[in-house]
Design an enzyme around this catalytic site. Structure first.
Site, PDB file in Angstrom:
ATOM      1  N   ASP A  63      34.577  45.979  41.072  1.00 29.39           N
ATOM      2  CA  ASP A  63      33.225  45.417  41.049  1.00 29.39           C
ATOM      3  C   ASP A  63      32.863  44.689  42.329  1.00 29.39           C
ATOM      4  O   ASP A  63      31.692  44.433  42.597  1.00 29.39           O
ATOM      5  CB  ASP A  63      33.084  44.445  39.865  1.00 29.39           C
TER       6      ASP A  63
ATOM      7  N   HIS B 164      42.326  40.827  38.000  1.00 36.01           N
ATOM      8  CA  HIS B 164      42.189  41.793  36.914  1.00 36.01           C
ATOM      9  C   HIS B 164      43.281  41.542  35.896  1.00 36.01           C
ATOM     10  O   HIS B 164      44.393  41.191  36.271  1.00 36.01           O
ATOM     11  CB  HIS B 164      42.293  43.235  37.440  1.00 36.01           C
TER      12      HIS B 164
HETATM   13  N1  CMC Z   1      39.153  33.259  41.124  1.00 35.94           N
HETATM   14  C1  CMC Z   1      39.978  32.182  41.124  1.00 35.94           C
HETATM   15  N2  CMC Z   1      41.057  32.060  40.326  1.00 35.94           N
HETATM   16  C2  CMC Z   1      41.313  33.070  39.487  1.00 35.94           C
HETATM   17  C3  CMC Z   1      40.507  34.231  39.422  1.00 35.94           C
HETATM   18  C4  CMC Z   1      39.383  34.290  40.275  1.00 35.94           C
HETATM   19  N3  CMC Z   1      38.591  35.371  40.258  1.00 35.94           N
HETATM   20  N4  CMC Z   1      40.996  35.064  38.471  1.00 35.94           N
HETATM   21  C5  CMC Z   1      42.073  34.465  37.967  1.00 35.94           C
HETATM   22  N5  CMC Z   1      42.278  33.256  38.575  1.00 35.94           N
HETATM   23  C6  CMC Z   1      43.393  32.330  38.347  1.00 35.94           C
HETATM   24  C7  CMC Z   1      43.204  31.548  37.052  1.00 35.94           C
HETATM   25  O1  CMC Z   1      42.569  30.310  37.276  1.00 35.94           O
HETATM   26  C8  CMC Z   1      44.622  31.382  36.563  1.00 35.94           C
HETATM   27  O2  CMC Z   1      45.213  30.334  37.293  1.00 35.94           O
HETATM   28  P1  CMC Z   1      46.372  29.410  36.585  1.00 35.94           P
HETATM   29  O3  CMC Z   1      47.509  30.333  36.273  1.00 35.94           O
HETATM   30  O4  CMC Z   1      46.671  28.389  37.631  1.00 35.94           O
HETATM   31  O5  CMC Z   1      45.727  28.830  35.360  1.00 35.94           O
HETATM   32  C9  CMC Z   1      45.331  32.664  37.030  1.00 35.94           C
HETATM   33  O6  CMC Z   1      44.565  33.136  38.170  1.00 35.94           O
HETATM   34  C10 CMC Z   1      45.353  33.758  35.952  1.00 35.94           C
HETATM   35  O7  CMC Z   1      44.034  33.910  35.445  1.00 35.94           O
HETATM   36  P2  CMC Z   1      43.719  34.430  33.967  1.00 35.94           P
HETATM   37  O8  CMC Z   1      42.292  34.097  33.648  1.00 35.94           O
HETATM   38  O9  CMC Z   1      44.774  33.942  33.038  1.00 35.94           O
HETATM   39  O10 CMC Z   1      43.914  35.980  34.168  1.00 35.94           O
HETATM   40  P3  CMC Z   1      43.369  37.095  33.227  1.00 35.94           P
HETATM   41  O11 CMC Z   1      44.261  38.253  33.461  1.00 35.94           O
HETATM   42  O12 CMC Z   1      43.231  36.606  31.834  1.00 35.94           O
HETATM   43  O13 CMC Z   1      41.910  37.315  33.802  1.00 35.94           O
HETATM   44  C11 CMC Z   1      39.988  38.226  34.821  1.00 35.94           C
HETATM   45  C12 CMC Z   1      41.447  38.455  34.432  1.00 35.94           C
HETATM   46  C13 CMC Z   1      39.421  39.557  35.360  1.00 35.94           C
HETATM   47  C14 CMC Z   1      39.155  37.803  33.601  1.00 35.94           C
HETATM   48  C15 CMC Z   1      39.926  37.106  35.914  1.00 35.94           C
HETATM   49  O14 CMC Z   1      40.707  37.473  37.022  1.00 35.94           O
HETATM   50  C16 CMC Z   1      38.481  36.806  36.368  1.00 35.94           C
HETATM   51  O15 CMC Z   1      37.801  36.004  35.694  1.00 35.94           O
HETATM   52  N6  CMC Z   1      38.030  37.451  37.477  1.00 35.94           N
HETATM   53  C17 CMC Z   1      36.657  37.302  37.907  1.00 35.94           C
HETATM   54  C18 CMC Z   1      35.772  38.211  37.077  1.00 35.94           C
HETATM   55  C19 CMC Z   1      35.878  39.657  37.467  1.00 35.94           C
HETATM   56  O16 CMC Z   1      35.817  40.002  38.646  1.00 35.94           O
HETATM   57  N7  CMC Z   1      35.991  40.520  36.451  1.00 35.94           N
HETATM   58  C20 CMC Z   1      35.968  41.989  36.667  1.00 35.94           C
HETATM   59  C21 CMC Z   1      37.209  42.667  36.239  1.00 35.94           C
HETATM   60  S1  CMC Z   1      37.171  44.373  36.823  1.00 35.94           S
HETATM   61  C22 CMC Z   1      36.060  45.133  35.743  1.00 35.94           C
HETATM   62  C23 CMC Z   1      36.676  45.515  34.462  1.00 35.94           C
HETATM   63  O17 CMC Z   1      37.643  46.328  34.454  1.00 35.94           O
HETATM   64  O18 CMC Z   1      36.165  45.054  33.399  1.00 35.94           O
END
Ligand code: CMC
Length: 431
Positions: A365, A307
């Site tokens: 989710d 998240h």
């Molecule tokens: N599986 C594998 N690796 C992950 C995941 C995941 N679900 N989420 C983040 N990472 C890794 C990512 O590859 C990155 O690694 P590195 O630092 O080596 O490049 C690191 O963790 C940080 O990721 P980020 O994309 O920079 O983090 P963010 O805060 O921008 O993204 C997120 C948050 C929710 C978009 C992401 O965690 C994700 O895509 N999760 C899966 C989708 C999901 O479940 N979304 C629902 C969120 S809850 C509902 C809501 O409130 O909207």
């Protein structure tokens, strides 16, 4: 008023710039950079990682501590003790209602649940296999064509009635989207039922049979709605605010919010998560998917994990996890293979150093999809359920923004890295 000041020294300027620092009631200090524009300087913050776009009194999140509060009330207390319409009142009006206020609010929402009969014809314009979110974007936006009597956003009475109409009618439209997709007749709302019971009836009743809402499932829907009702300045809420900042009517703004919510990184995650669980299929295939999630060269992510704000645990997930077990147990689905995959995936990911180090915990989710699937809600309706719940938060945030005297149209700046000025080249002279 700011009680602290930051001083910014710039390499090519003689004078430093003084920037007030505002202290919130909870959370981190906020540097007020509005004066930077006068100094011909902009800030750069793609994804708004460190930018507060507005002042708000509605929802507070402490991502490190796993805290979520609506108007100061912890989410677990609301999920335990309240119901969705009371929470909606709290979000929109700022305080918990007294008995008379709650009765009046419930009566008004309940008596606005029907949609204009011509709305039904709108649906016939869509293919039966249209994604219900695509239908929702269209029909919610179209509400503005029906309620000309409440579109003056400068009038607080109009704003109030629009808010009530949106919260009341979105479940009716959501259920109609589903009924249309399966070729069943629309079911009209019934005023003696609660908000969530009414929604379940509009989804699952058929004219040929009596329908009795199941109290455990009603309670589970109510919890899902409470937990998803608002979440501070996320992508869809910011979209609603930005759309509304131009003075657009609230129905159009909420349609914009629905569009933003649809993406798999936001509201589409519960659908994507269930797709993923089905793709994994059995517990023995989990290690392969964990490996893929960790592989930098593979775009696969474990949906339902991670998240942007919660970096220790998602407090909504804790409540949803418990509700998932209650519902599946009640429905006799404890041995559901999907639940088994989910529980094992959760166990492995919570121990795996990659997920632990990156603070990737199951989010809300991860569990909500399992509950909805067990109830018979089809996967393509999951994001619609999220939109239904979040409509209340969007409405509350929109109302707060419009009522703010210093409200301005949102207009971010940019870091331009394109060409400098150059002369037009005739078609025949281009390489
Ligand atoms: N599986 C594998 N690796 C992950 C995941 C995941 N679900 N989420 C983040 N990472 C890794 C990512 O590859 C990155 O690694 P590195 O630092 O080596 O490049 C690191 O963790 C940080 O990721 P980020 O994309 O920079 O983090 P963010 O805060 O921008 O993204 C997120 C948050 C929710 C978009 C992401 O965690 C994700 O895509 N999760 C899966 C989708 C999901 O479940 N979304 C629902 C969120 S809850 C509902 C809501 O409130 O909207």
């Amino acid at each position: 008023m700011a009680d602290k000041v930051a001083t910014l020294h710039l390499p090519d300027r003689a004078e430093p710039v003084s920037l007030p620092i505002h202290s919130p009631t909870q959370g981190y200090d906020v540097v007020d950079i509005r004066k930077l524009g006068d100094a011909k300087l902009f800030t750069y913050d793609p994804g708004f990682m460190a930018t507060a776009a507005c002042e708000s009194k509605i929802t507070y999140i402490d991502g490190d501590a796993g805290v979520l509060q609506y108007r100061g009330y912890p989410i677990n207390q609301l999920a335990e003790k309240s119901d969705f319409l009371e929470v909606a009142y709290l979000l929109v009006n700022g305080e918990l209602p007294n008995k008379a206020e709650l009765e009046d609010w419930n009566y008004r929402i309940t008596h606005h649940t029907m949609v204009h009969e011509q709305m039904a014809r709108f649906f016939q314009g869509f293919r039966r296999d249209a994604h219900p979110m695509s239908i929702m974007i269209g029909v919610v936006g179209a509400l503005s064509a029906f309620y000309h009597d409440s579109l003056d956003i400068t009038n607080p009475v109009h704003r109030e009635i629009s808010a009530i109409r949106l919260i009341a009618k979105v479940p009716t439209l959501a259920a109609m989207s589903y009924k249309y997709s399966i070729g069943q007749p629309f079911v009209y709302p019934k005023n003696n039922l609660s908000y969530s019971a009414n929604f379940l009836r509009m989804m699952f009743a058929v004219p040929a049979e009596e329908y009795e809402p199941n109290p455990i499932l009603v309670r589970a829907i109510d919890r899902i709605l409470i937990l998803h009702a608002d979440h501070e300045q996320n992508a869809s809420t910011s979209t609603v605010r930005l759309a509304g900042s131009s003075g657009a009517n609230p129905f159009a703004c909420i349609a914009a919010g629905i569009a933003s919510l649809w993406g798999p990184a936001h509201g589409g995650a519960n659908e994507a998560c269930l797709n993923m669980l089905q793709e994994i299929g059995s517990v023995d295939r989990i290690p392969e998917y964990i490996r893929r999630a960790k592989d930098k060269n593979d775009s696969f992510r474990l949906m339902g994990f991670g998240h942007r704000v919660y970096k220790n645990f998602d407090p909504r997930a804790t409540i949803m996890r418990q509700t998932a077990h209650e519902v599946l147990h009640h429905l006799g689905a404890d041995n559901d293979p999907l639940l088994k995959v989910a529980m094992e995936l959760e166990r492995i990911a919570l121990q795996d150093p990659y997920f632990v180090e990156k603070k990737l915990y199951p989010n809300v989710d991860f569990y909500s999809g399992i509950i909805m699937k067990a109830m018979g809600i089809p996967m393509n309706m999951f994001t619609v359920m999220f939109a239904l719940a979040r409509t209340t938060g969007w409405v509350a945030q929109w109302k707060e923004m419009i009522a703010e005297p210093s409200q301005k149209i949102g207009r971010p700046r940019q870091l331009y890295t394109g060409h400098t000025e150059r002369n037009y080249v005739e078609l025949g002279k281009r390489g």
